[in-house]
Scaffold this active site. Structure first.
Site, PDB file in Angstrom:
ATOM      1  N   HIS A  51       0.823  -1.205   0.000  1.00 58.94           N
ATOM      2  CA  HIS A  51       0.000   0.000   0.000  1.00 58.94           C
ATOM      3  C   HIS A  51       0.862   1.262   0.000  1.00 58.94           C
ATOM      4  O   HIS A  51       0.548   2.240  -0.670  1.00 58.94           O
ATOM      5  CB  HIS A  51      -0.923  -0.024   1.219  1.00 58.94           C
ATOM      6  N   LYS A  53      -6.853  12.441  -8.021  1.00 61.24           N
ATOM      7  CA  LYS A  53      -6.275  11.150  -7.653  1.00 61.24           C
ATOM      8  C   LYS A  53      -7.378  10.156  -7.312  1.00 61.24           C
ATOM      9  O   LYS A  53      -8.438  10.559  -6.827  1.00 61.24           O
ATOM     10  CB  LYS A  53      -5.343  11.332  -6.452  1.00 61.24           C
ATOM     11  N   HIS A  89     -10.293   1.644  -1.346  1.00 63.70           N
ATOM     12  CA  HIS A  89     -10.536   1.287   0.036  1.00 63.70           C
ATOM     13  C   HIS A  89     -11.313  -0.020   0.054  1.00 63.70           C
ATOM     14  O   HIS A  89     -12.384  -0.128   0.633  1.00 63.70           O
ATOM     15  CB  HIS A  89     -11.270   2.414   0.775  1.00 63.70           C
ATOM     16  N   GLN A 104     -10.934   2.208   9.982  1.00 55.30           N
ATOM     17  CA  GLN A 104     -11.014   3.508  10.616  1.00 55.30           C
ATOM     18  C   GLN A 104     -12.454   3.997  10.626  1.00 55.30           C
ATOM     19  O   GLN A 104     -13.275   3.570   9.831  1.00 55.30           O
ATOM     20  CB  GLN A 104     -10.145   4.517   9.859  1.00 55.30           C
ATOM     21  N   ASN A 106      -2.948   4.736  -7.907  1.00 61.80           N
ATOM     22  CA  ASN A 106      -2.996   3.899  -6.719  1.00 61.80           C
ATOM     23  C   ASN A 106      -2.975   2.449  -7.169  1.00 61.80           C
ATOM     24  O   ASN A 106      -3.543   2.105  -8.197  1.00 61.80           O
ATOM     25  CB  ASN A 106      -4.288   4.209  -5.953  1.00 61.80           C
TER      26      ASN A 106
END
Lengths: 733, 222
Positions: free
Chosen positions: A34, A76, A80, A233, A526
């Protein structure tokens, strides 16, 4: 923790001693896929701008596109996926929050969000009832989480896509994209500088949530994933909204030397990256970090992924200007250390818990180039023969396609998103092939979309990668915008499996080559690996987020005809070599024949570039009533979408010498429907000058209520019912 | 003519209102921070939408207790114009400046779409320019207007319903109520966003028919 023996050995070698527990945790997150991109970096070098930036002054400023008038756009995508698989609402919400902070940290105001979602099938009977039910649950709560966060934070969600396929059951994909607007003379940096300058912690307090989120993201999902809920989170969009306003206000003071968000790997990543980028060290006293629980250890503080936090370096003596603004907005702001020479050092309760040169963590992560093997399924897909397929009955086939959740209206989704806050959205979801925004302070418009097709990439990764770029470019060009830059979101299974690595490498190559020809550099991106569960690995799903620029936002073109009646034209790239009748790896083949096989038709990227040039010119004439590209479901679906968007009947006569299902449902790249009240000879000539085929194929009329293509007709009521009711009725069930 | 656009932490339509008033309606507008206590020099108040205080506790509940709200209450009691949109409507209800409350939409989902509205009264300046069915956007999760039977009777008897949804009732509001006024008609609360419909390329200009009312207000020189 996610490090292997070899990597541990390397840490011993670099440090010349055993790491402390906190140091080991820091290496583990920084060297996770990651953060460290250890399996992807060699392949990402196919992206020219990435390679140049890595060899040059770093990635930071590569991510800004100058749109003129002193303004720049940054954008960007970030995935997730794993958090969303375990806790869909918070997983998706924090994905949105994280990418918004990435944009904010450049000094840009986030002006638009998009998302690209993949789930397993949601219709009864497509898989075991419990899996279908779980997929619906994930879909519903991911959408709700994105909505809740985006709506509250005040960034409009202007576009996106949702695709369902059984290969996403067990591992949904949730990719969030954010677009920001900044003044080019106000770009910020993350490079810490100035020995002695104070390091300021900004935003929400740190708690014990999300510890090791980045390593969780770099492993496959398994039966124990449910136990990882604490690794997810919790998002607070209210705090994020305050963070946006406070950060932008504080940046205006000029007292901030460098700033970065605390995303994956929290304090570790922000301190280490800022120090490493600036070639300096940092001395941080963790006792000063605002905490939700006072008993947190140094290890926990360094690895927590609590949300809505930033780290800034201020000019010595001016820290109070920054602190005052954050406190006015009700946020925490504490000096936790200072910029130093040498090692980055963290202490807790007077004990040095870590002391390492920052560059060891950022620049010495090992890279791997695993074996790539062409899988057998690829050979059989190439050999797939459509002549054995019976020609489908067209009337029922179109209705079936329109009600397929992959094609059906996504109104159920996007009505849950605030698409208009900031009052800059000119083309809303469903209104055009891409969203268009008219930012204040310029007459220019920006157009954005995100596209990916995992099925096409699976069956032919190189071509699939090219297709994603062409589709996205075509979409923004249909609104009248010139495609200018790409951000990518690369989602795959475990790269240590040879066929996965092949999918990854080839599709990235396809994207890179197509971007080169299209003139749209990849400015950010990503990588997400290990998207697999006990149900298998996901389809290789690279996503292309495209930015386009319109010289005049008032000339934006949607998909709905606005006048009473007019003429419709099919504009096509000439030199496309159609494979398998354009039916390989299509939604038609899957939905109507229940077959997943075949290969997609490769685009002529050079021709696609000319098509985009043509569309931009045509839109600027002001004479285009609508433009809509042929995509999933081919000509028939595109025509139905125009008819439904404009509430008008269409009568099309197309005399291509191909089998009927290829004509109606084939997915041949490089084709666009455009409408004009009457034929503009200048536009025809422009198409021909761009080497495109330009055919008058029919008319639209508001007085008519049927779609006719050659000898088949559908009533608008039938089309609407199939297209609009599908997802609402599935989700109500 | 100067409108105070109140900013609470979590307001997110404040900038939209500010720009719509200045650029499209063509009147003055300034931000007023929630911790300020004075509205001196202002001729009207715009309480914007958003998620003040993150919608924690109840939508609008915390904001309704903010220091500036005392001044807003006095302003309203003086018969001077106050408009609250979306979260602003919720805040005015929580403050007791308008009757009723806003609850979770009947479908229990956030809704962002255009709605059609009719002016249900002619007795206030806010609806004076609305002479036809208008189309403006809503964007809310908790916009279902409710009140008890007695209040509803009073709303209808005293002509206090300002706007009703027509051709549908997107959030399931009592009696299709989209907006209400106070007894004197100077305070308006509504869920739809007129400030999002002030430009042809941003979903039409029907919102101007409501906001233009602000240009009719006599400016005070206080």
């Amino acid at each position: 923790m996610g490090l292997n023996d070899f990597e541990y050995g390397r840490i011993l070698e670099l440090l010349g001693r055993e790491p402390t527990l906190t140091e080991l945790g820091m290496f583990a997150v920084m060297w996770s896929e990651h953060c460290g991109y250890k399996y992807s970096r060699p392949v990402l070098a196919y992206f020219k701008k990435y390679k140049e930036a890595m060899e040059g002054e770093g990635l930071e400023n590569a991510g800004i596109v100058d749109i003129g008038d002193g303004l720049g756009i940054t954008m960007k995508i970030e995935s997730h996926n794993h958090p969303s698989a375990v806790e869909p609402h918070q997983g998706a919400a924090t994905g949105v929050g994280g990418i918004i902070r990435d944009i904010l940290t450049m000094g840009a105001r986030p002006i638009a969000s998009l998302n690209s979602l993949r789930f397993g099938p949601i219709r009864d009977g497509e898989e075991d009832a419990s899996i279908v039910e779980r997929n619906r649950y994930l879909f519903e709560h991911v959408v709700e989480g994105i909505g809740r966060y985006g709506n509250c934070v005040g960034v409009p969600t202007v576009g996106g896509e949702v695709v369902f396929d059984r290969r996403y059951s067990g591992n949904p994909l949730v990719n969030a994209m954010c677009v920001g607007l900044l003044r080019l003379d106000e770009v910020t940096t993350a490079a810490a500088a100035g020995v002695g300058n104070p390091v300021i912690y900004l935003g929400s307090a740190t708690g014990k949530d999300g510890i090791h989120g980045a390593t969780f993201a770099s492993d496959a999902l398994g039966e124990d994933s449910e136990e990882k809920r604490p690794n997810v989170q919790i998002g607070d969009p209210f705090a994020e909204k305050l963070l946006i306003e406070a950060t932008l206000e504080a940046l205006k003071t000029g007292a901030i030397v460098a700033i970065q968000d605390m995303g994956a790997a929290g304090l570790t990543c922000s301190t280490i990256e800022m120090a490493s980028k600036g070639g300096v060290g940092m001395k941080v006293n963790l006792d000063h970090v605002p905490m939700r629980e006072n008993d947190m250890t140094g290890y926990e503080l360094m690895l927590s992924e609590s949300q809505e936090r930033m780290l800034a370096v201020a000019a010595n003596g001016r820290e109070h200007e920054v602190i005052d603004i954050f406190r006015k907005w009700g946020l925490k702001a504490e000096v936790i250390g200072h910029v130093s020479e040498g090692n980055t050092e963290v202490t807790r309760h007077g004990v040095v818990e870590a002391s390492v040169p920052a560059a060891l963590l950022t620049d010495h992560c090992p890279t791997y180039t695993p074996e790539a093997v062409v899988p057998d399924y690829y050979r059989s897909a190439v050999a797939f023969d459509i002549s054995t397929l019976p020609v489908a009955e067209p009337h029922g086939a179109l209705l079936k396609l329109l009600s397929s959740p992959n094609i059906a209206s996504k109104r159920w989704v996007f009505r849950q998103y605030d698409q208009q806050v900031q009052t800059q959205t000119v083309i809303l979801p469903g209104g055009g092939d891409a969203a268009v925004l008219a930012p204040r302070g310029t007459t220019k418009g920006i157009s954005v979309c995100v596209d990916g097709n995992g099925r096409q990439v699976y069956f032919d990764p190189y071509v699939g990668g090219q297709l994603a770029v062409c589709e996205a470019a075509r979409n923004v060009a249909c609104t009248g915008a010139r495609p200018v830059a790409v951000t990518d979101g690369l989602n795959y299974g475990n790269p240590q499996r040879p066929h996965v690595y092949w999918q990854f490498r080839e599709s990235v190559k396809g994207i890179a080559d197509a971007c080169e020809t299209m003139g749209t550099p990849v400015i950010s991106g990503n990588v997400s690996f290990y998207n697999e569960s006990e149900l298998g690995e996901v389809l290789p799903t690279p996503l292309v987020g495209m930015l386009g620029v319109l010289d005049d936002s008032s000339k934006a073109v949607g998909i709905a005809p606005t006048s009473e009646s007019g003429s419709i034209f099919l504009v096509s790239v000439m030199s496309v070599e159609v494979r398998q009748g354009g039916l390989g790896a299509t939604e038609f083949l899957h939905e109507v024949h229940g077959i997943d096989n075949g290969v997609p038709t490769a685009p002529d990227v050079e021709g696609e570039r000319r098509l985009c040039d043509f569309l931009v010119l045509a839109a600027s004439s002001g004479n285009l009533e609508f433009a809509h590209d042929l995509s999933d479901g081919g000509l028939a679906v595109a025509a139905a979408e125009v008819a439904l968007a404009g509430e008008c009947g269409l009568n099309l006569q197309v005399s291509h010498q191909v089998r009927q299902d290829s004509l109606l449902f084939g997915e041949v790249p490089g084709r666009v429907l455009i409408g004009m009240t009457e034929e503009d000879s200048g536009i025809r000539e422009s198409a021909e000058r761009h080497g495109l085929t330009f055919e008058a194929i029919g008319t639209w009329s508001r007085r008519a209520s049927t779609l006719t293509i050659n000898e088949t007709s559908w009533t608008l009521d039938h089309l609407r019912s199939a297209y609009e009711n599908s997802i609402p009725s599935i989700m109500a069930g | 003519m100067k409108v105070a656009v109140i900013r609470f932490p979590g307001s997110n339509c404040d900038q939209d209102a500010y720009h719509a008033l200045r650029s499209d309606v063509g009147i003055g507008a300034e931000y007023v921070w929630h911790q300020d206590r004075s509205l001196d020099g202002f001729d009207a108040v715009f309480v914007p939408g958003g998620f003040s205080y993150g919608d924690y506790l109840r939508c609008g509940a915390i904001a309704s207790e903010a220091p500036i709200m005392e001044a807003v209450e006095q302003f309203a009691q003086d018969g001077r114009p106050v408009i609250g949109v979306c979260n602003g409507f919720q805040i005015l209800c929580e403050r007791g400046l308008l009757p009723g409350a806003l609850m979770l939409n009947v479908e229990r989902k956030f809704l962002c779409q255009n709605v059609e509205l009719e002016a249900a009264t002619k007795r206030c300046l806010w609806t004076a320019g609305v002479d036809r069915v208008i189309s403006i956007p809503i964007a809310h999760g908790e916009g279902r207007y409710i009140c008890d039977d007695e209040t509803l009777k009073r709303l209808n008897g005293e002509d206090l319903v300002a706007f009703r949804y027509v051709n549908g009732n997107p959030n399931g509001s009592t009696d299709r109520i989209a907006g209400v006024i106070n007894g004197r008609g100077n305070v308006l609360g509504l869920m739809p966003h007129p400030e999002r419909a002030t430009r042809a390329n941003l979903g039409g200009t029907d919102g101007m028919l409501i906001l233009k009312a602000l240009t009719l207000i006599e400016t005070s020189s206080r």
